[in-house]
Design an enzyme around this catalytic site. Structure first.
Site, PDB file in Angstrom:
ATOM      1  N   ASP A   5       0.870  -1.095   0.122  1.00 14.97           N
ATOM      2  CA  ASP A   5       0.190  -0.059  -0.049  1.00 14.97           C
ATOM      3  C   ASP A   5       0.909   1.153   0.052  1.00 14.97           C
ATOM      4  OD1 ASP A   5      -2.713   1.266   0.061  1.00 14.97           O
ATOM      5  OD2 ASP A   5      -2.266   1.716   2.195  1.00 14.97           O
TER       6      ASP A   5
ATOM      7  N   THR B 180      -3.176   5.578  -4.142  1.00 19.45           N
ATOM      8  CA  THR B 180      -2.039   6.486  -3.470  1.00 19.45           C
ATOM      9  C   THR B 180      -0.830   6.000  -4.033  1.00 19.45           C
ATOM     10  OG1 THR B 180      -1.724   4.658  -1.802  1.00 19.45           O
ATOM     11  CG2 THR B 180      -3.156   6.238  -1.056  1.00 19.45           C
ATOM     12  N   THR B 181      -0.565   5.064  -4.501  1.00 21.38           N
ATOM     13  CA  THR B 181       0.601   4.462  -5.270  1.00 21.38           C
ATOM     14  C   THR B 181       0.417   5.590  -6.709  1.00 21.38           C
ATOM     15  OG1 THR B 181       0.471   2.606  -4.456  1.00 21.38           O
ATOM     16  CG2 THR B 181       2.365   2.818  -6.190  1.00 21.38           C
TER      17      THR B 181
ATOM     18  N   ASP C 250      -8.958   0.169   1.710  1.00 23.12           N
ATOM     19  CA  ASP C 250      -9.078   0.700   0.449  1.00 23.12           C
ATOM     20  C   ASP C 250     -10.292   0.374  -0.304  1.00 23.12           C
ATOM     21  OD1 ASP C 250      -6.302   1.555   0.909  1.00 23.12           O
ATOM     22  OD2 ASP C 250      -5.591   0.657  -0.771  1.00 23.12           O
TER      23      ASP C 250
HETATM   24  N1  LIG Z   1      -6.666  -7.024 -12.948  1.00 25.50           N
HETATM   25  C1  LIG Z   1      -5.995  -6.058 -13.313  1.00 25.50           C
HETATM   26  N2  LIG Z   1      -5.401  -5.923 -14.282  1.00 25.50           N
HETATM   27  C2  LIG Z   1      -4.808  -4.818 -14.821  1.00 25.50           C
HETATM   28  N3  LIG Z   1      -4.651  -3.666 -13.810  1.00 25.50           N
HETATM   29  C3  LIG Z   1      -5.268  -3.744 -12.758  1.00 25.50           C
HETATM   30  C4  LIG Z   1      -6.088  -5.081 -12.231  1.00 25.50           C
HETATM   31  N4  LIG Z   1      -6.677  -4.618 -10.935  1.00 25.50           N
HETATM   32  C5  LIG Z   1      -6.020  -3.320 -10.778  1.00 25.50           C
HETATM   33  N5  LIG Z   1      -5.108  -2.866 -11.761  1.00 25.50           N
HETATM   34  C6  LIG Z   1      -4.667  -1.647 -11.924  1.00 25.50           C
HETATM   35  O1  LIG Z   1      -3.561  -1.661 -10.657  1.00 25.50           O
HETATM   36  C7  LIG Z   1      -3.590  -0.049 -10.392  1.00 25.50           C
HETATM   37  C8  LIG Z   1      -3.619   0.036  -9.022  1.00 25.50           C
HETATM   38  O2  LIG Z   1      -2.692  -0.488  -8.375  1.00 25.50           O
HETATM   39  P1  LIG Z   1      -2.423  -0.564  -6.875  1.00 25.50           P
HETATM   40  O3  LIG Z   1      -1.033  -1.372  -6.583  1.00 25.50           O
HETATM   41  O4  LIG Z   1      -3.621  -0.720  -5.909  1.00 25.50           O
HETATM   42  O5  LIG Z   1      -1.777   0.954  -6.647  1.00 25.50           O
HETATM   43  P2  LIG Z   1      -2.800   2.435  -6.002  1.00 25.50           P
HETATM   44  O6  LIG Z   1      -2.187   2.479  -4.668  1.00 25.50           O
HETATM   45  O7  LIG Z   1      -2.603   3.323  -6.889  1.00 25.50           O
HETATM   46  O8  LIG Z   1      -4.235   1.936  -5.743  1.00 25.50           O
HETATM   47  C9  LIG Z   1      -4.486   0.656 -11.154  1.00 25.50           C
HETATM   48  O9  LIG Z   1      -3.943   1.350 -12.421  1.00 25.50           O
HETATM   49  C10 LIG Z   1      -5.434  -0.532 -11.623  1.00 25.50           C
HETATM   50  O10 LIG Z   1      -6.328  -0.047 -12.656  1.00 25.50           O
HETATM   51 MG   LIG Z   2      -5.196   0.383  -5.135  1.00 28.02          MG
END
Ligand SMILES: Nc1ncnc2c1ncn2[C@@H]1O[C@H](COP(=O)(O)OP(=O)(O)O)[C@@H](O)[C@H]1O
Ligand SMILES: [Mg+2]
Length: 550
Positions: A56, A89-90, A381
Site C-alpha cells: 500500500d 495512493t501509489t 481501500d
Molecule cells: N486485474 C487487473 N489488471 C490490470 N490492472 C489492474 C488490475 N487490477 C488493478 N489494476 C490496476 O492497478 C493499478 C492500481 O494498483 P495499486 O497497487 O492498487 O496502486 P494504488 O495505490 O495506486 O491503488 C490501477 O491502475 C488499476 O487499474
Molecule cells: Mg489500489
C-alpha cells in the site's frame, strides 16, 4: 551583506530546483514496483524492530520516515489521496514523480518553471474533463459493478484467494451503514482475528464488544434482546461531602448497608421495569448490582468504551443514556442476539442479527498477524472505493486505460494550446504513460510493446482498452470487470499536479539549521530520507523486496 543566521543553509536557482526534483522523484521511485496486481510488496522495519509487509503506497511512505521537505510534499499527495478516496495512493505519487521528471527536461531546455506550471495546470483541467466525459454511470442497485470495484481495489494486496467473498462483504457493509447523512465507513468496524483462513472472514450485522459479561452467573446469550446503553455507573455514589458515619451499634451498620443494597436493587429494578435483557455500562457495576442483574437473567457488560456505546446505539437503534434515572423503554436498542462467543481464542460479546444495522463489523481472518494487517489495509481501500462510487456514481475502466486515453487526447489538445505551454502539455501527456508502462514492467512485460498495443487500440476508439497484467493482452477492462471510481483518477491527477507545480516553482531553499540529512543522502540516521543531489534513496537500510502476492 549577510542576513542569514550562521547555521542557515541556502540553495538557490537551478541547484534548488534540481535538488527538489530529485527528492520528489526518489519518493515515486520508492513505490513504483508495488503498482498493480503484479506489484511487489515491501518489508519495512522500524527502529524498534516492528515489521510491516505491505503493498500500500501511503503505508509505505508513512513508515519510511522521510524528512526531505520536497519529498514530503510528494508524500502528502498520497495522504490526500488516502483521505479523499482511500485508493490510488501509489498511482498519485508515481504521476507526481513523472511530472517532475518531465519538467526537468523542459527546464533544461530553458522553458521557464512558470510556463511549465501553467501548461501542467491546463493539461490537468483538460484531463479531468476527458475523464468525466468518458465515465460510466453506476447506481446503488448495480451490485455486480460495486463488487467489481471492491475487488479491483484489493487486487495485489494479499486478498486474492478470497476476493469474491471479501468484495461481497465490503459492498454489504458499505450499503448497510449508508444513511440520510451519507456514508461514513468508520461505522464499519474491523475486527482482526489471527487464526483460520481469509475465506473464514465474515460480516456481523451489528457490533462486537471486546469484553466479557461481568458475572459468571449471567446468561451466555440472550435472544431477541432489548438493550440498555448506559454511560453511567451501576454503583452507589460516594457522597460529595466527606460525610462521617458514626456507627454506635451493629444494627446501625446493618441499616446503612441495607440502605446501600436497596439502592442497588432499585437500579436493577429500573432496568427490569424498562424491559432490558442486556445492559452495556460505560462505568463500573457494583458486585451487589451484578448479583441482582444475574438473578434477573440480564447480561451485563461494564466499562464499555464510549465509542462502543455509540456504535451499539447506532447498530441497535437505541440511545446512549447518561443517567439511569432518565432511562425509558424507547431508549433501548434491539438485537436478535446478544451473546458471548469465542473468536480466535478471545471471548467477546456479539450484538448481532440486527435488522437494518447502521453499524456493522467485518471479522477479518488470516493465518498470521502480518497477513491480517495487510488484509485490513486492502479492505480499507476497498471500503473507500465503494463509498466513493456510491457518492459520485461514476467509474472508469482500470489497467492503464484512462491514462493511455488521456495521453493521446492531451497530445491533440496541446496543438490547440500553442506557445511554450504546448511543450508542457505534451510533457504532461508523456508523464501519464508512466502508469501503463509501470503496470507492464511490474508484470514482467515489455513496456514498449504494451504501450504500442494500448495506443493503437485507443486510436481505434476503445476507451476501455487496458493491460491485462496476467496475460499481457490488451483487453476491454470494463468487460473484464476491472473498474475504479472516477475520483481515484481525478484526485490523483489533481494532487499530483499541485504538488509538482509547487515544487517546480521553488527556486530558493533557505533552511534554518542543517538540512544535510536529506540533501546529501546516505549519511542520515534512520535511512529512508531520499538522497537529494545524489539521486536514489539514501541508505534504505530496512527495505527489501518481498515475494509478490501472499
Ligand atoms: N486485474 C487487473 N489488471 C490490470 N490492472 C489492474 C488490475 N487490477 C488493478 N489494476 C490496476 O492497478 C493499478 C492500481 O494498483 P495499486 O497497487 O492498487 O496502486 P494504488 O495505490 O495506486 O491503488 C490501477 O491502475 C488499476 O487499474
Ligand atoms: Mg489500489
Amino acid at each position: 551583506m549577510i542576513i542569514l543566521g550562521e547555521d542557515s543553509q541556502r540553495t538557490s536557482g537551478q541547484d534548488a530546483q534540481s535538488m527538489n526534483i530529485t527528492a520528489g522523484k526518489a519518493v515515486a521511485e520508492a513505490v513504483r514496483t508495488t503498482l498493480g496486481p503484479k506489484g511487489m510488496d515491501k518489508m519495512l522495519v522500524d527502529s524498534g524492530g516492528q515489521v510491516v509487509v505491505t503493498n500500500d503506497g501511503v503505508t509505505i511512505l508513512k513508515e519510511m520516515d522521510i524528512d526531505h521537505p520536497a519529498a514530503n510534499m510528494i508524500v502528502e499527495v498520497s495522504e490526500t489521496q488516502e483521505d479523499e478516496v482511500g485508493d490510488g495512493t501509489t498511482t498519485a505519487v508515481i504521476i507526481a514523480g513523472e511530472l517532475l521528471d518531465q519538467a526537468e527536461d523542459l527546464l533544461e531546455s530553458d522553458v521557464h518553471a512558470t510556463t511549465v506550471a501553467q501548461g501542467y495546470r491546463q493539461a490537468a483541467e483538460k484531463a479531468k474533463e476527458v475523464l468525466e466525459d468518458n465515465a460510466i454511470e453506476v447506481t446503488e442497485d448495480d451490485r455486480e459493478t460495486l463488487q467489481k470495484i471492491a475487488a479491483t481495489a484489493m487486487t495485489g494486496k494479499g486478498a486474492e484467494s478470497a476476493k469474491d467473498l471479501l468484495a461481497e462483504l465490503v459492498v454489504n457493509a458499505v450499503l448497510a451503514v449508508k444513511d440520510e447523512g451519507g456514508i461514513d465507513t468508520d461505522n464499519v468496524s474491523i475486527e482482526k482475528v489471527v487464526g483460520g483462513t481469509i475465506d473464514n472472514s465474515e460480516l456481523v450485522e451489528g457490533v462486537i464488544v471486546d469484553k466479557e459479561r461481568v458475572d459468571e452467573n449471567m446468561p451466555y446469550a440472550v435472544e431477541d434482546a432489548n438493550i440498555a446503553i448506559l454511560d453511567d455507573a451501576l454503583e452507589v455514589r460516594e457522597t460529595e461531602i466527606d460525610a462521617e458515619v458514626n456507627v454506635t451499634d451493629p444494627d446501625q451498620l446493618q441499616q446503612f448497608l441495607d440502605q446501600e443494597e436497596k439502592q442497588l436493587k432499585e437500579m436493577v429494578d429500573k432496568l427490569v421495569e424498562v424491559g432490558a435483557d442486556a445492559v452495556f455500562v460505560g462505568d463500573g457495576i457494583d458486585d451487589m448490582a451484578q448479583h441482582y442483574l444475574a438473578k434477573e437473567g440480564i447480561l451485563a457488560v461494564r466499562r464499555a468504551k464510549s465509542s462502543d456505546l455509540k456504535r451499539l446505539a447506532r447498530a441497535t437503534g437505541g440511545r446512549v443514556v447518561s443517567s439511569l434515572d432518565d432511562i425509558e423503554a424507547d431508549d433501548l436498542g434491539f438485537a436478535g442476539s446478544v451473546g458471548q462467543k469465542d473468536v480466535g481464542g478471545d471471548e467477546r460479546i456479539f450484538v448481532e442479527d440486527v435488522e437494518d444495522a447502521k453499524s456493522v463489523t467485518l471479522i477479518l481472518r488470516g493465518g498470521t498477524e502480518h497477513v491480517v494487517d495487510e488484509l485490513e489495509r486492502a479492505i480499507e481501500d476497498s471500503l473507500g472505493v465503494v463509498r466513493t462510487t456510491l457518492e459520485d456514481g461514476k467509474v472508469l475502466p482500470g489497467g492503464g486505460a484512462p491514462e493511455t486515453e488521456l495521453s493521446l487526447q492531451l497530445r491533440e489538445f496541446a496543438d490547440s494550446v500553442g506557445g511554450r505551454e504546448q511543450l508542457a502539455v505534451e510533457a504532461f501527456a508523456e508523464a501519464l504513460d508512466i502508469i501503463p508502462r509501470t503496470l507492464a514492467e511490474n508484470a514482467g512485460l515489455d513496456p514498449i510493446d504494451s504501450l504500442v498495443d494500448l495506443r493503437s487500440r485507443h486510436d481505434g476508439g476503445e476507451f476501455a482498452a487496458g493491460l491485462d497484467a496476467y496475460t499481457g493482452e490488451v483487453i476491454d477492462m470494463e468487460q473484464e470487470g476491472v473498474v475504479e471510481p472516477l475520483r481515484v483518477k481525478t484526485q490523483a491527477i489533481e494532487s499530483a499536479t499541485e504538488a509538482a507545480v509547487m515544487i517546480l516553482r521553488i527556486d530558493d531553499v533557505i533552511a534554518a539549521g542543517d538540512l544535510s540529512g536529506g540533501q546529501t543522502g546516505g549519511d542520515d540516521d534512520e535511512g529512508g530520507a531520499p538522497g537529494g543531489m545524489g539521486g536514489g534513496m539514501g541508505g534504505m537500510g530496512g527495505m527489501g523486496g518481498m515475494g509478490g502476492a501472499m
